[in-house]
Design an enzyme around this catalytic site. Structure first.
Site, PDB file in Angstrom:
ATOM      1  CB  CYS A 135      -0.886  -0.064   1.188  1.00 49.15           C
ATOM      2  SG  CYS A 135      -2.014  -1.418   1.264  1.00 49.15           S
ATOM      3  CB  THR A 194      -8.308 -25.171  -0.831  1.00 48.14           C
ATOM      4  OG1 THR A 194      -7.551 -26.382  -0.528  1.00 48.14           O
ATOM      5  CG2 THR A 194      -7.497 -23.723  -0.632  1.00 48.14           C
ATOM      6  CB  ILE A 226      -4.310 -27.021   0.100  1.00 52.81           C
ATOM      7  CG1 ILE A 226      -3.248 -28.201  -0.601  1.00 52.81           C
ATOM      8  CG2 ILE A 226      -3.866 -25.751  -0.835  1.00 52.81           C
ATOM      9  CD1 ILE A 226      -3.660 -28.513  -2.156  1.00 52.81           C
ATOM     10  CE1 TYR A 227      -4.259 -26.254   6.267  1.00 54.44           C
ATOM     11  CE2 TYR A 227      -5.997 -25.144   7.310  1.00 54.44           C
ATOM     12  CZ  TYR A 227      -5.117 -26.270   7.437  1.00 54.44           C
ATOM     13  OH  TYR A 227      -5.352 -27.041   8.264  1.00 54.44           O
ATOM     14  N   GLY A 279      -5.831 -14.438   1.516  1.00 59.66           N
ATOM     15  CA  GLY A 279      -5.592 -12.953   0.733  1.00 59.66           C
ATOM     16  C   GLY A 279      -6.312 -12.741  -0.172  1.00 59.66           C
ATOM     17  CE1 TYR A 306     -17.046  18.303  22.080  1.00 65.49           C
ATOM     18  CE2 TYR A 306     -18.054  18.338  24.275  1.00 65.49           C
ATOM     19  CZ  TYR A 306     -17.452  19.227  23.143  1.00 65.49           C
ATOM     20  OH  TYR A 306     -17.871  20.439  23.197  1.00 65.49           O
TER      21      TYR A 306
END
Lengths: 563, 563
Positions: B42, B273, B278-279, B282, B426
């Site tokens: 980013c 998945t 298997i994972y 993102g 506040y």
């Protein structure tokens, strides 16, 4: 329907406008003792300091503007001096001419607010001893400063008003001293967090005399002496009493309304008092703390405004309920921002809640984007249940944001572990991909899952130094040289695996680093090799701030007054 | 246990570190196709613009630092080119020397991210046509700018990257044009709110060519021509493709993993998945939108990091669940901040949810304290149920705060009417006693209680001008003279009660003012006299911004390119 309202600021003014919006035909009369309605209570210190330049900015509305828009009759300099609930009348004194008259009502709303607590001490009432609550008080102080150019001020009491005034007087070039009996400014914060507030005040040249008792005031050498117990007096050109506020409820008491803690007016969640058709709102009423469920006094503008709206709804035949207050508040202290919501450790203990906590030092926004600064964040939760209890944050940019997120999370009933799940908006100028609130959630989740065990600054002195436990500082050698805790040996986290042999087998390890992150990683490594570990919550950064503050507080003798 | 991770940024890097913290003995290998791991995705536009000066700031970790702290082997310039789920192996290509090898795993985590969408257009692939996703892309653009000193750029596509890059190139003094087929930049926002984004871009001299289709690219006169459908081409010294990103899931698809929308990887809430062990996490995975419950693609760093942590927990035998995403996001656009959370009108409609909304223009902090500025805030809720659906805010200081409060409120399951109850902190420098979020709650509460009925900018043109309804503008004569909507007669709110006779009996009244507050009061007055009223949501301020933007968008022809 005829509605009489006592007090034309915050809750009273909000209610008057809301009642009109709900009922165009109602007759609405507001009696306000001071000369101003709907004024910016929280802005008064900034007018004294010149941050707010135009005195007209202090009054959001005038009786004239209120009448032309809302057809509300606002009578300033009119004090309601008696309520007659059985006759549904009030007695009113016109403070301009001393005349008195009676006014009938169908519904009565009390919004008298609170008044500065005036201790019964010799000298209270002297000319150069000020309080700050109303626009008139403000003009009096400002006028005194302009005429007399005082060079020094002593403020007795260090809460919101005391600190805001200290900042404003200091920024105008005056020598400022705050003196009070408690050893901590700003009691909504825990003592450890208050260390950062003390630090900023001292850095800006405000002298703090904490843990000393004021016993009276005397005029002396054209200024004032503040008399202290067992110490030489403090001398200054002016003195402001700012030890807090007390609900202004003599009127309610005399009318036989039921009272709550500290003389506050007892109301239910519809803001109804014990008397038929009499409502009360604002600083004068007792509320439920939304976290502890206990009775509380919370003198803040946000709750007062919300309560005014609720009372108006109910006066007009609706059914609105006040859900209680979290006591969320924020204060600017020079460049610093300090904010709090929910319970602190002290309140929680008083409510019989067993707490645990995390302390972290996250950046306000992504470290690689310019301008980010550290904040110190303390999040409290109930041991075992992980109920989110409260938060305290002190830092710069983004402190107010995170406290409001915590307040919303508490309101939403989130567990402290759920803070990790909050989907908060991220871009480099505003936050990090793991927002500080998420980070707190990750840490609490680690505690819940048994991955993180902590010890706290208060435990450090009690740790055995007899070799029965290992005390480990995993910062870099440079950091360690710059200051460390006695008895802690240095092995940098990145060298830990190679130097495991230096750590005695089977003994518990107490680990620390600068903020608590590297020491957590070190704990996880050591756990992998079978060590029982504890991590210093908040790290050396937090520990040393607390200890440094304690030393300075203890050595700040009032005598001498050298600058 | 041996864990292989594909992709060393955001989700992959987070998971690697978390797995190590949970399991000191695990073997962890990360393959990253680019030359960098854990980089600040980013932050890349800000390096191009010089806001971030040191390229080293872009990489939060290096393979070396990751190894020394976490004993994670990070192999950069290594691309996993095949997964063999049955054999629990991957095939890896070393991009430095072209060699290939196999690596076995017990658990595999896919964090391949997304890649810039490359349209199939003539000229894609030309040297002066850039994309921006990786550190390498960033260096390529920065290097090109430094060598060639381009004076103009066309950005094809106006999402997050397009806008951040536009700002950074513009701040470096270049002529910048954004061209795209949609008539609106930043599709997370509704078209009406996007008007404010367009306004800021235009004010800063960024040329917007919206609603025009790019058909190809050609090198010309030492620069590039961007070919448009039915229009003369745009010419610039460089072109950046920024029409969005596409999940980079060829690898998963070829391995037979089940895919979701737009080719994303299908995962359950444990980030598993369809294939055993298997994972995936993102930008490449399909998630549930936490409000709509619908499948969604959300390419943001926050969710990726959270998912990485969850996958790590589950890989290590835990049971962590991803609760879905709100799509909360924020972007700096020159001085402006624009932020969004939850559903917008378009998404809600697509999800079959009937929406209502309030639009308000509150101050960032108390009006009497210097420096406050207006923000435009739109809060969406479900009609009838008052379920809080989402918010969009555009303004300056404090926009990010209010969007995060709304995100926390949505997460906590608050009704939109409950926003009025939030006890937010506040003090004059930070907020108002009635915070903007509270104000939105008050307005929604008024709708729920029948005190407020609205009409919207899109309704204005359809209002009958035949005298069957009354169209009323309650601003001051001065405001009215400075611009008003055709057909609306002017009676200032404060004169309304005296001039009631001018309003025809028994006809509905459509009332407007500048922001919607005075017209609400006028509606309440008129209701008190028996009129049926509707209030223009957002007022003239919002209406005129939307209309002005529509005119400019329609008249911005690409030809000419005059500046």
């Amino acid at each position: 329907m005829k509605i009489v309202i006592v007090g034309g600021v915050a809750g009273g003014a909000t209610a008057a406008a809301r009642i009109r919006r709900l009922d165009e035909q109602a007759e609405i009369i507001v009696f306000e003792r001071s000369g101003y309605v709907s004024y910016a209570n929280c802005g008064l210190p900034y007018y004294i300091g010149g941050v707010i330049e135009d005195p007209e900015d202090l009054t959001l509305q005038t009786p004239e503007s209120f009448f032309s828009r809302f057809r509300v009759v606002m009578k300033v300099r009119h004090e309601v001096i008696a309520i007659h609930p059985d006759e549904k009348k009030v007695t009113v004194r016109n403070l301009e001419n001393g005349s008195e008259f009676e006014e009938s009502y169908d519904k009565l709303l009390l919004s008298p607010g609170a008044k500065p607590t005036q201790p019964r001490l010799p000298g209270v009432g002297l000319e150069k001893l000020f309080t700050l609550r109303t626009v008139e008080d403000t003009f009096r102080i400002k006028d005194y400063i302009q005429r007399n150019q005082p060079k020094s001020a002593v403020l007795a009491g260090g809460g919101f008003i005391g600190l805001e005034l200290a900042e404003n007087l200091r920024e105008s070039g005056m020598d400022v001293t705050i003196v009070q009996r408690p050893r901590q400014l700003m009691t909504p914060f825990d003592a450890d967090m208050a260390a950062f507030i003390h630090g900023e005040m001292r850095k800006r040249g405000v002298r703090l005399i904490l843990g000393h008792t004021v016993e009276g005031f005397e005029e002396k050498d054209g200024g004032m002496d503040v008399l202290l117990k067992d110490e030489a007096p403090l001398h200054a050109d002016m003195v402001v009493l700012s030890i807090g506020v007390t609900p202004d409820t003599g009127l309610a008491r005399d009318a036989g309304l039921k009272l709550g803690i500290k003389g506050s007016i007892l109301v239910n969640d519809r803001m109804e008092t014990s008397a038929q058709d009499i409502y009360a709102v604002g600083d004068a009423v007792q509320v439920k703390h939304a976290v502890s469920g206990q009775d509380a006094l919370i003198s803040l503008a946000g709750p007062a405004n919300k309560q005014g709206r609720i009372a108006a709804d109910n006066i007009c035949g609706g059914d609105s309920r006040y859900v209680g207050s979290l006591g969320s508040s924020v204060i600017k202290i020079f460049d610093l921002t300090a904010a709090v919501t929910g319970l602190n450790e002290r309140n929680a203990k008083a409510a019989g809640i067993e707490t645990d906590q995390v302390v972290l030092s996250p950046m306000s926004h992504a470290g690689y984007y310019p301008g980010g600064r550290l904040m110190t964040m303390k999040v409290l939760f109930e041991k075992g249940t992980y109920r989110l209890l409260g938060g305290q944050i002190i830092g710069y940019e983004g402190v107010d944001k995170r406290i409001d997120v915590l307040a919303a999370a508490i309101h939403g009933g989130l567990k402290a572990t759920e803070l990790k799940e909050l989907d908060l908006a991220y871009a480099p100028p505003y936050s990090s991909a793991k927002d500080p609130v998420n980070m707190a959630g990750f840490m609490i989740d680690n505690i819940a899952k048994g991955n993180l065990k902590q010890f706290h600054p208060r435990d450090v002195a009690k740790l055995p130094r007899d070799g029965s436990v290992t005390l480990l500082d995993v910062r870099t050698p440079e950091e360690y040289e710059n200051g460390h805790i006695d008895g802690f040996a240095n092995i940098p986290v990145d060298a830990l695996r190679e130097r495991l042999g230096e750590i005695p087998d089977k003994k518990p390890v107490y680990v620390m680093c600068q903020s608590g992150l590297r020491s957590y990683i070190a704990c996880r490594i050591l756990s992998g090799y079978g060590f029982a570990c504890r991590n210093l919550s908040g790290g050396f950064r937090f520990y040393s701030a607390v200890m440094h503050d304690r030393r300075l507080t203890e050595t700040a003798a009032p005598c001498g007054m050298e600058h």
